[in-house]
Scaffold this motif. Structure first.
Motif, short mmCIF file in Angstrom:
data_model
loop_
_atom_site.label_atom_id
_atom_site.label_comp_id
_atom_site.label_asym_id
_atom_site.label_seq_id
_atom_site.Cartn_x
_atom_site.Cartn_y
_atom_site.Cartn_z
N ARG A 139 0.82 -1.20 0.00
CA ARG A 139 0.00 0.00 0.00
C ARG A 139 0.86 1.26 0.00
O ARG A 139 0.60 2.21 -0.74
N LEU A 140 1.92 1.24 0.84
CA LEU A 140 2.79 2.41 0.87
C LEU A 140 3.55 2.59 -0.43
O LEU A 140 3.75 3.72 -0.90
N THR A 141 3.95 1.48 -1.05
CA THR A 141 4.66 1.58 -2.32
C THR A 141 3.74 2.14 -3.41
O THR A 141 4.16 2.99 -4.21
N ARG A 142 2.50 1.66 -3.44
CA ARG A 142 1.56 2.19 -4.43
C ARG A 142 1.27 3.67 -4.18
O ARG A 142 1.16 4.45 -5.12
N ARG A 143 1.17 4.05 -2.91
CA ARG A 143 0.91 5.45 -2.59
C ARG A 143 2.08 6.33 -3.02
O ARG A 143 1.89 7.40 -3.60
N ALA A 144 3.31 5.85 -2.75
CA ALA A 144 4.48 6.61 -3.17
C ALA A 144 4.56 6.68 -4.69
O ALA A 144 4.90 7.73 -5.26
N ALA A 145 4.21 5.58 -5.37
CA ALA A 145 4.24 5.58 -6.83
C ALA A 145 3.20 6.56 -7.40
O ALA A 145 3.48 7.26 -8.38
N ARG A 146 2.03 6.63 -6.76
CA ARG A 146 1.01 7.57 -7.25
C ARG A 146 1.47 9.01 -7.05
O ARG A 146 1.23 9.88 -7.92
N ARG A 147 2.13 9.29 -5.91
CA ARG A 147 2.64 10.64 -5.70
C ARG A 147 3.68 11.01 -6.75
O ARG A 147 3.68 12.12 -7.29
N VAL A 148 4.54 10.05 -7.06
CA VAL A 148 5.57 10.31 -8.06
C VAL A 148 4.95 10.53 -9.43
O VAL A 148 5.35 11.42 -10.19
N GLU A 149 3.93 9.71 -9.77
CA GLU A 149 3.27 9.87 -11.07
C GLU A 149 2.60 11.24 -11.18
O GLU A 149 2.64 11.88 -12.24
N ARG A 150 1.99 11.69 -10.08
CA ARG A 150 1.37 13.02 -10.12
C ARG A 150 2.41 14.11 -10.31
O ARG A 150 2.19 15.08 -11.04
N LYS A 151 3.57 13.94 -9.64
CA LYS A 151 4.62 14.95 -9.79
C LYS A 151 5.17 14.97 -11.21
O LYS A 151 5.43 16.03 -11.79
N ILE A 152 5.35 13.77 -11.78
CA ILE A 152 5.86 13.72 -13.15
C ILE A 152 4.85 14.31 -14.12
O ILE A 152 5.21 15.05 -15.05
N ALA A 153 3.55 14.03 -13.91
CA ALA A 153 2.52 14.60 -14.78
C ALA A 153 2.49 16.12 -14.67
O ALA A 153 2.37 16.83 -15.67
N ALA A 154 2.63 16.63 -13.45
CA ALA A 154 2.65 18.09 -13.28
C ALA A 154 3.88 18.71 -13.93
O ALA A 154 3.81 19.78 -14.55
N GLN A 155 5.01 18.01 -13.82
CA GLN A 155 6.24 18.52 -14.45
C GLN A 155 6.09 18.54 -15.96
O GLN A 155 6.48 19.51 -16.62
N ASN A 156 5.52 17.49 -16.53
CA ASN A 156 5.32 17.46 -17.99
C ASN A 156 4.35 18.53 -18.43
O ASN A 156 4.53 19.15 -19.49
N ALA A 157 3.30 18.79 -17.62
CA ALA A 157 2.35 19.85 -17.97
C ALA A 157 3.02 21.21 -17.97
O ALA A 157 2.76 22.06 -18.84
N LYS A 158 3.90 21.44 -17.00
CA LYS A 158 4.63 22.71 -16.96
C LYS A 158 5.52 22.87 -18.19
O LYS A 158 5.63 23.96 -18.77
N ARG A 159 6.18 21.77 -18.57
CA ARG A 159 7.02 21.85 -19.75
C ARG A 159 6.22 22.13 -21.02
O ARG A 159 6.63 22.95 -21.86
N GLU A 160 5.06 21.48 -21.15
CA GLU A 160 4.23 21.72 -22.32
C GLU A 160 3.71 23.15 -22.34
O GLU A 160 3.67 23.82 -23.39
N ALA A 161 3.34 23.67 -21.17
CA ALA A 161 2.89 25.04 -21.12
C ALA A 161 4.00 26.01 -21.47
O ALA A 161 3.78 27.02 -22.17
N ALA A 162 5.21 25.69 -21.01
CA ALA A 162 6.34 26.55 -21.35
C ALA A 162 6.65 26.50 -22.85
O ALA A 162 6.95 27.52 -23.47
N ASP A 163 6.52 25.31 -23.47
CA ASP A 163 6.76 25.19 -24.90
C ASP A 163 5.72 25.98 -25.68
O ASP A 163 6.02 26.67 -26.67
N VAL A 164 4.44 25.89 -25.27
CA VAL A 164 3.39 26.64 -25.96
C VAL A 164 3.60 28.15 -25.82
O VAL A 164 3.43 28.92 -26.78
N HIS A 165 4.03 28.57 -24.62
CA HIS A 165 4.29 29.99 -24.42
C HIS A 165 5.45 30.46 -25.29
O HIS A 165 5.43 31.56 -25.84
#
Length: 342
Positions: A316-342
């Motif tokens: 359970r803790l491993t899945r929770r940590a993996a979900r947190r990491v996936e959310r962080k990676i998704a947010a990082q990719n969204a920031k990069r895409e927004a910066a590219d569009v800008h």
């Protein structure tokens, strides 16, 4: 002139009917013969000694004479044997003194090796060499280091004004000396295992944590350790099995068979007591009973390690940590895409 011929189909059907189906066991015989040496050796040197040890644990036997059936008397005496309970206490203290610092130090070393940029191969070999070195040679060297009168450690303590310490005659000094030998030998082995686990973690995880402003300490405890739980569980279980079977260190450190555990039996472990009962006192039945009591103890502590480190909570803790990491990676990719569009 007329020529009569039998139908081809009838001849073919008759020939197939006369043929016997192939024997599948005969076809598999070469494969069975190819793997048979392993099973023969395992049966002779593995399965038979285990089953025979169960049998002789219910007998009183000196190894040569006639066996005498005693039933559960060996195990009943085991539960009331003060020396046996003392060996359990000695073994558990040495196990805690060696395993806990060993695993923590191995995790720190593995993290340092993982982040190292120069001489990686050299450091990996250097940390692993103690594990392939003869344990007898290691114990002899540490015996000279912890010697009461001429030891290097006491010489260092005297140079800084602390005074001598009776390492090999005091109860806690003996346990610390044995635990130090075990730690020095196995810390590099566990560090290499941790390093393999660290290399399996994606670099995107650490990049996301770095973008979010996580410090190296937070990254280590909140990302590295949770994702390394399966590897930590493996090292904890194997260290528990090895720590409860300590024998060579105390046996070489105190070579006299009349005092196999040192002064006051402070270094007498469970396996040392098994060796003393079976091969010095010729009480093979009682030695077998000690061996099976050790087996139950190892199983018990392995289950405790599984419940504390692994199991459902770990997943359970491993899945929770993996979900947190996936959310962080998704947010990082969204920031990069927004910066590219800008």
């Amino acid at each position: 002139m007329a020529v009569t011929t039998k139908p081809v189909t009838a001849v073919t059907a008759a020939s197939h009917a006369s043929e016997k189906p192939p024997n599948k066991y005969r076809q598999a015989l070469p494969q069975y013969l190819a793997v048979s040496p392993f099973f023969i050796l395992f049966a002779v040197f593995g399965a038979f000694p285990v089953l025979f040890s169960i049998w002789i644990s219910f007998h009183s036997w000196d190894g040569i004479g006639q066996m005498k059936w005693v039933g559960l008397e060996q195990y009943h005496y085991l539960l009331t044997d003060a020396t046996f309970w003392k060996t359990i206490g000695n073994t558990l203290i040495i196990w805690v003194l060696s395993t806990v610092p060993m695993l923590l130090l191995a995790l720190v070393i593995a993290n340092a090796l993982h982040n190292a940029t120069r001489l990686r191969t050299f450091y990996r070999i250097a940390y692993f060499i103690p594990n392939v070195t003869s344990v007898v040679a290691i114990t002899l060297v540490f015996g000279s280091i912890f010697s009461n009168n001429f030891g290097l450690l006491n010489a260092f303590l005297q140079s800084i004004g602390v005074g001598q310490v009776a390492w090999l005659t005091s109860p806690w000094g003996i346990k610390i000396a044995i635990a130090t030998i075990v730690t020095w030998r196995w810390v590099g082995y566990n560090a290499i295992i941790y390093l393999a686990g660290l290399q399996a973690i994606s670099a995107d995880v650490y990049e996301a944590a770095k973008v979010d402003g996580a410090s190296p300490r937070q990254t280590f405890w909140r990302i590295t350790v949770p994702m390394m739980r399966p590897v930590i569980l493996f090292t904890a279980v194997t260290s528990t099995i090895g720590g409860l079977q300590i024998f060579t260190e105390s046996r070489v450190l105190f070579g006299d068979t009349s005092s196999i555990g040192g002064p006051g039996d402070a270094g007498l472990t469970i396996v040392s007591y098994l060796y003393q009962s079976a091969f010095i006192k010729n009480q093979f039945g009682y030695g077998a009973a000690i061996g099976w009591a050790l087996f139950i103890l190892i199983v018990l502590f392995s289950i405790i390690n599984w419940r504390l480190i692994g199991g459902n909570d770990d997943e359970r803790l491993t899945r929770r940590a993996a979900r947190r990491v996936e959310r962080k990676i998704a947010a990082q990719n969204a920031k990069r895409e927004a910066a590219d569009v800008h």
